[in-house]
Scaffold this motif. Sequence first.
Motif, PDB file in Angstrom:
ATOM      1  N   ALA A   1       0.856  -1.189   0.000  1.00 41.54           N
ATOM      2  CA  ALA A   1       0.000   0.000   0.000  1.00 41.54           C
ATOM      3  C   ALA A   1       0.887   1.232   0.000  1.00 41.54           C
ATOM      4  N   HIS A   2       0.313   2.339  -0.481  1.00 41.15           N
ATOM      5  CA  HIS A   2       1.058   3.592  -0.550  1.00 41.15           C
ATOM      6  C   HIS A   2       0.123   4.746  -0.223  1.00 41.15           C
ATOM      7  N   ILE A   3       0.676   5.745   0.447  1.00 44.20           N
ATOM      8  CA  ILE A   3      -0.106   6.946   0.754  1.00 44.20           C
ATOM      9  C   ILE A   3       0.741   8.160   0.423  1.00 44.20           C
ATOM     10  N   THR A   4       0.139   9.121  -0.283  1.00 44.18           N
ATOM     11  CA  THR A   4       0.864  10.333  -0.648  1.00 44.18           C
ATOM     12  C   THR A   4       0.810  11.358   0.484  1.00 44.18           C
ATOM     13  N   SER A   5       1.520  12.448   0.289  1.00 46.11           N
ATOM     14  CA  SER A   5       1.514  13.514   1.292  1.00 46.11           C
ATOM     15  C   SER A   5       0.140  14.156   1.423  1.00 46.11           C
ATOM     16  N   SER A   6      -0.672  14.025   0.377  1.00 46.04           N
ATOM     17  CA  SER A   6      -2.035  14.564   0.417  1.00 46.04           C
ATOM     18  C   SER A   6      -3.064  13.491   0.768  1.00 46.04           C
ATOM     19  N   HIS A   7      -2.582  12.357   1.271  1.00 44.98           N
ATOM     20  CA  HIS A   7      -3.428  11.272   1.795  1.00 44.98           C
ATOM     21  C   HIS A   7      -4.139  10.455   0.710  1.00 44.98           C
ATOM     22  N   SER A   8      -3.729  10.572  -0.531  1.00 47.18           N
ATOM     23  CA  SER A   8      -4.248   9.658  -1.545  1.00 47.18           C
ATOM     24  C   SER A   8      -3.619   8.293  -1.343  1.00 47.18           C
TER      25      SER A   8
ATOM     26  N   ILE B   1      -4.204   1.908   4.872  1.00 46.24           N
ATOM     27  CA  ILE B   1      -3.028   2.730   5.163  1.00 46.24           C
ATOM     28  C   ILE B   1      -3.501   4.132   5.528  1.00 46.24           C
ATOM     29  N   SER B   2      -2.842   4.723   6.513  1.00 47.54           N
ATOM     30  CA  SER B   2      -3.192   6.076   6.933  1.00 47.54           C
ATOM     31  C   SER B   2      -1.926   6.757   7.445  1.00 47.54           C
ATOM     32  N   ARG B   3      -2.006   8.074   7.604  1.00 43.90           N
ATOM     33  CA  ARG B   3      -0.840   8.800   8.105  1.00 43.90           C
ATOM     34  C   ARG B   3      -1.287   9.891   9.054  1.00 43.90           C
ATOM     35  N   ASP B   4      -0.431  10.145  10.040  1.00 43.34           N
ATOM     36  CA  ASP B   4      -0.638  11.220  11.007  1.00 43.34           C
ATOM     37  C   ASP B   4       0.584  12.121  10.907  1.00 43.34           C
ATOM     38  N   ASN B   5       0.438  13.230  10.196  1.00 46.93           N
ATOM     39  CA  ASN B   5       1.587  14.106   9.969  1.00 46.93           C
ATOM     40  C   ASN B   5       2.100  14.731  11.259  1.00 46.93           C
ATOM     41  N   ALA B   6       1.221  14.911  12.235  1.00 48.80           N
ATOM     42  CA  ALA B   6       1.649  15.496  13.514  1.00 48.80           C
ATOM     43  C   ALA B   6       2.589  14.555  14.262  1.00 48.80           C
ATOM     44  N   LYS B   7       2.470  13.255  13.987  1.00 55.22           N
ATOM     45  CA  LYS B   7       3.303  12.257  14.661  1.00 55.22           C
ATOM     46  C   LYS B   7       4.365  11.668  13.742  1.00 55.22           C
TER      47      LYS B   7
END
Length: 112
Positions: free
Chosen positions: A49-56, A69-75
């Motif tokens: 899986a892949h996630i971009t900086s804009s959460h795509s 897949i998900s991302r938490d930019n604050a962490k």
Amino acid sequence: QVQLVESGGGLVQAGGSLRLSCVVSGSIFSIGGVGWYRQAPGKQRELVAHITSSHSTNYADFVKGRFTISRDNAKNTVYLQMNSLKPEDTAVYYCHHPLAGWGQGTQVTVSS
């Protein structure tokens, strides 16, 4: 020095769940996308899986509907939630960032 550190792997029964985490140290986390890959014994490393900086996001066909897949930019962290695990999901899972490179990997073992 930029580093990636994966965690969250382990042994789980088929049908179970795990959540992997990938922490990217440094200030480059928000610049690029992050991918989760896996490599089973005797096989080539493959994109999960892949996630971009804009959460795509995009997923390999063999995990669609099961992994998220998900991302938490604050962490500075990317997660891989894995549900309905199958024995064939057994592998070392790696995360990758284009500027930080590869992490050391985390072992996921799914028993039947």
